[in-house]
Scaffold this motif. Structure first.
Motif: not given
Length: 122
Positions: A23-32, A38-43, A47-50, A55-56
């Motif tokens: 109960d009271n456990c949820h998922y924040l879809p940060v990866y998604e 935020l799929r654009d490289y300006r985010f 290093d084009m990874i972090h 974005a943060v």
């Protein structure tokens, strides 16, 4: 690339199976959010990874929108504003306008400090 996506899918599946058990456990879809909103490289950092600071902050706003009470959102917004003001510099620290600015900023910091038990704005 396929193996990477498969491993992410397995992890997300495991997370969803786990949160259903509590109960009271949820998922924040940060990866998604990173992959879709935020799929654009300006985010991303150079290093084009972090994720970049932009974005943060976007993800932090999504988290806050879902979980923070209004008074917490107001407090955080004021803290960000104070931090931005603290970065302000001047060539003439004796300028009356700058002195007034610093005095008002000190009052804002004092007001924020009264709302929490720990030291902020060191």
């Amino acid at each position: 690339m396929a193996e990477n996506q498969l491993s992410k899918a397995k992890l997300i599946g495991a997370v969803h199976e786990t949160i259903e058990q509590f109960d009271n456990c949820h998922y924040l879809p940060v990866y998604e959010i990173m992959m879709d909103d935020l799929r654009d490289y300006r985010f991303y950092k150079e290093d084009m990874i972090h994720p970049s600071l932009q974005a943060v902050m976007y993800i932090f706003e999504k988290f806050g929108g879902a979980w923070f009470a209004e008074n917490t959102k107001t407090f955080i917004k004021e803290n960000f504003s104070i931090h931005k003001a603290l970065a302000h510099t001047t060539a003439d620290e004796k300028d009356p306008k700058y002195i007034e600015f610093r005095e008002k900023l000190t009052l804002r910091i004092d007001q924020q400090q009264k709302k929490v038990k720990h030291k902020i704005f060191l």
